[in-house]
Scaffold this active site. Structure first.
Site, mmCIF file in Angstrom:
data_model
loop_
_atom_site.group_PDB
_atom_site.id
_atom_site.type_symbol
_atom_site.label_atom_id
_atom_site.label_comp_id
_atom_site.label_asym_id
_atom_site.label_seq_id
_atom_site.Cartn_x
_atom_site.Cartn_y
_atom_site.Cartn_z
ATOM 1 N N HIS A 38 -11.539 -2.494 3.730
ATOM 2 C CA HIS A 38 -11.399 -2.202 5.166
ATOM 3 C C HIS A 38 -12.041 -0.873 5.563
ATOM 4 O O HIS A 38 -11.930 -0.468 6.710
ATOM 5 C CB HIS A 38 -9.910 -2.185 5.520
ATOM 6 N N ASP A 39 -12.679 -0.200 4.603
ATOM 7 C CA ASP A 39 -13.301 1.099 4.889
ATOM 8 C C ASP A 39 -14.823 1.064 4.823
ATOM 9 O O ASP A 39 -15.471 2.013 5.249
ATOM 10 C CB ASP A 39 -12.828 2.147 3.866
ATOM 11 N N GLU A 86 -6.584 3.933 -5.644
ATOM 12 C CA GLU A 86 -7.806 4.090 -4.863
ATOM 13 C C GLU A 86 -8.374 5.485 -5.061
ATOM 14 O O GLU A 86 -7.752 6.481 -4.679
ATOM 15 C CB GLU A 86 -7.550 3.892 -3.372
ATOM 16 N N ASP A 117 -3.004 4.814 -2.263
ATOM 17 C CA ASP A 117 -4.065 5.340 -1.396
ATOM 18 C C ASP A 117 -4.541 6.738 -1.819
ATOM 19 O O ASP A 117 -3.736 7.587 -2.228
ATOM 20 C CB ASP A 117 -3.477 5.425 0.027
ATOM 21 N N ASP A 169 0.865 -1.177 0.000
ATOM 22 C CA ASP A 169 0.000 0.000 0.000
ATOM 23 C C ASP A 169 0.902 1.226 0.000
ATOM 24 O O ASP A 169 1.723 1.377 0.899
ATOM 25 C CB ASP A 169 -0.854 -0.046 1.280
HETATM 26 C C1 NOJ Z 1 -8.046 5.378 2.314
HETATM 27 C C2 NOJ Z 1 -7.749 4.217 3.202
HETATM 28 O O1 NOJ Z 1 -8.298 3.049 2.658
HETATM 29 C C3 NOJ Z 1 -8.313 4.557 4.566
HETATM 30 O O2 NOJ Z 1 -8.307 3.453 5.419
HETATM 31 C C4 NOJ Z 1 -7.513 5.703 5.108
HETATM 32 O O3 NOJ Z 1 -8.045 6.112 6.353
HETATM 33 C C5 NOJ Z 1 -7.520 6.888 4.155
HETATM 34 N N1 NOJ Z 1 -7.317 6.518 2.787
HETATM 35 C C6 NOJ Z 1 -6.446 7.880 4.522
HETATM 36 O O4 NOJ Z 1 -5.190 7.343 4.213
#
Ligand code: NOJ
Length: 524
Positions: A328-329, A267, A203, A101
């Site tokens: 995971h979000d 992402e 990210d 990541d």
């Molecule tokens: C996206 C990530 O998937 C998330 O978990 C994170 O809090 C934010 N970006 C900030 O890096």
């Protein structure tokens, strides 16, 4: 299957490991690299082709690793570089690629770069971050809001300016317009590529380059508070700015300088038009900008078919699609669609045209876990409580076995574990009718059937209950029929049944679709 060489990811399946919750090896209640190494047979046995490991770099853990204080090392919580090398070698030995990541848009406030930057206004690294004078009344330079609540600006007493943080106060935004910043982050990419890593998931790319003029964001007329405070403004000056593509293309050139080329997955959340721009104007940005459209779509056949067709139509020529159901979000897919439909969701994910990403535990049908208030750790939930924004429920550890710690840890797990027998790996492993067995069987079929991975896509049938599509490759035609309803539905195609999500049902090739059933059918 014909080997695609550097394009392995076109037929490949990515498995996301959230390291804190995969496997703990030292009893501290938090998963680690040695734990991942010890469980790689689970991932390889499932039939995945690559693992993406969420951040394990040194970090104060304000955002559980997405606040990086050193891009080129391992946090002691997770192990060290030697442990990483062992995990990488063990993954490669099983034929699994390894993706890390990359968090380029911000660092931890404790990153040495930021410590220097905040030390004085004339520090050599001052311009590595985004510093601005207060407005005349002392307030922040503009109205931008942090994704995790509150303003996107924090005042720094020492130097009398505000710094920008699109996420937490502890996550200052890097200034990507500064070439030295770009060199430093691209250098970190090379560090891991030279160690043998096969690619990155990158990210928060939509936030990489906010507006240089710092124009205020306009209000969002459609805002409701469960979207989170940041969505009360339209992020037109903070997200998806045009400069971002130049900088992603720089990342791509680093990936391309390796033989074989490394994989970059981006992402970004946005509309379909915004997402597909991240392939790059000349397909020179991400190989795969994550496609999260299924995560947000209402679970009804017409909506899902609409998402698939809209996305297929929006893809630039030559771009390869991809699909994501969970991460995971976001709320887990089994919780969004319900346990019965979760089997259907799995079939959809693995049979659409494009690279699927599986989030750890999705193969078990893991559901969101209610977190007692005193166990909440996610800063988003702490900052904006009670709106359902917290991500702890989707990050709970895997239950490998029964007993205290569920085979995940010998200590106290950092988040509660759902230990219902039907969620346990050992139980599901021995049960042919389990979710895990279904995933294994579907992945094996997908590996065998080029039509399911490389084949063209065409909608065959759509009504209020059933969505049916065809995948075809070199003359072989396979249909996927999905019954979204709790009633039996007519089968819209004829052919030989290859696989059903309803394992115990004794069905003939022409039998109607059972309630909640998905079926893969070989067409004549
Ligand atoms: C996206 C990530 O998937 C998330 O978990 C994170 O809090 C934010 N970006 C900030 O890096």
């Amino acid at each position: 299957m014909a080997t695609l060489g550097k394009d392995w990811w076109k037929t490949g399946v990515v498995y996301q490991i959230y390291p804190r919750s995969f496997q703990d090896s030292n009893g501290d209640g938090v998963g680690d690299l040695a734990g991942i190494e010890s469980r790689l047979d689970h991932v390889a046995g499932l039939g995945a082709d690559a693992i993406w490991i969420s951040p394990f770099y040194p970090s104060p853990m304000a955002d559980f690793g997405y606040d990086v204080s050193d891009y080129c090392d391992v946090d002691p919580l997770f192990g060290d570089l030697q442990a990483f090398d062992r995990t990488l070698a063990a993954a490669h030995a099983r034929g699994l690629k390894v993706l890390l990541d990359l968090v380029p848009s911000h660092t931890s406030e404790r990153h040495p770069w930021f410590l220097e930057s905040r030390a004085s206004r004339n520090n050599a690294k001052r311009d590595w971050y985004v510093w601005k004078d207060p407005a005349p009344d002392g307030s922040p330079p503009n109205n931008w809001l942090s994704e995790f609540g509150g303003p996107a600006w924090t005042f720094d007493e020492t130097t009398g300016q505000y710094y920008l943080h699109i996420f937490l106060t502890e996550q200052p935004s890097l200034n990507w317009r500064n070439p030295a910043v770009r060199d430093a982050v691209l250098g970190a990419m090379r560090f891991w590529f030279d160690r043998g890593v096969d690619g990155f998931r990158v990210d928060a790319i939509e936030n990489l380059v906010p507006d240089a003029e710092l124009r205020d964001n306009p209000p969002n007329p459609d805002w409701i508070d469960t979207m989170g405070p940041a969505r009360s403004l339209l992020g037109i000056h903070t997200q998806h700015r045009p400069e971002v593509f130049e900088y992603v293309a720089e990342m791509r050139r680093v990936a391309q300088s390796y033989e074989p080329e490394k994989l970059l997955i981006g992402e970004a959340y946005g509309t379909v038009e915004q997402l597909v721009r991240y392939y790059g104007p000349k397909l020179d940005c991400f190989h795969l900008p994550f496609n999260f459209l299924l995560i947000g779509a209402e679970w009804r056949p017409r909506n899902i078919a609409g998402v698939v067709e809209t996305y297929e139509a929006a893809l630039p020529d030559g771009a390869w699609p991809n699909w994501v159901m969970s991460n995971h979000d976001r709320s887990r897919s089994a919780s969004r669609v319900g346990p019965e439909q979760a089997r259907l969701a799995a079939m959809l994910l693995l049979t659409l045209r494009g690279t699927p990403t599986i989030y750890q535990g999705e193969e078990l049908g893991m559901e969101d876990v209610a977190i007692p208030t005193d166990r909440v750790v996610d800063p988003w939930e702490k900052n904006v409580p009670g709106k359902g924004l917290g991500r702890d429920p989707v990050r709970t550890p895997i239950a490998w076995t029964g007993g205290p710690g569920a085979g995940f840890t010998t200590g106290e797990p950092w988040l509660p574990i759902d230990q219902r027998p039907q969620m346990r790996v050992d139980v599901q492993y021995c049960d042919e009718g389990s979710m895990l067995s279904l995933w294994r069987t579907m992945l094996a079929l997908r590996r065998k059937e080029h039509a399911l991975s490389l084949g063209d896509y065409r909608t065959l049938h759509l009504d209020d209950h059933v969505f049916c599509y065809e995948r075809s490759h070199e003359g072989r035609r396979i249909a996927v029929a999905l019954n979204f309803s709790a009633e039996t539905q007519p089968l819209p195609v004829t052919g030989r049944s290859l696989l059903s999500t309803a394992p115990s049902a004794k069905h003939g090739d022409d039998d109607p679709l059972a309630p909640h059933e998905g079926r893969i059918i070989e067409l004549a």
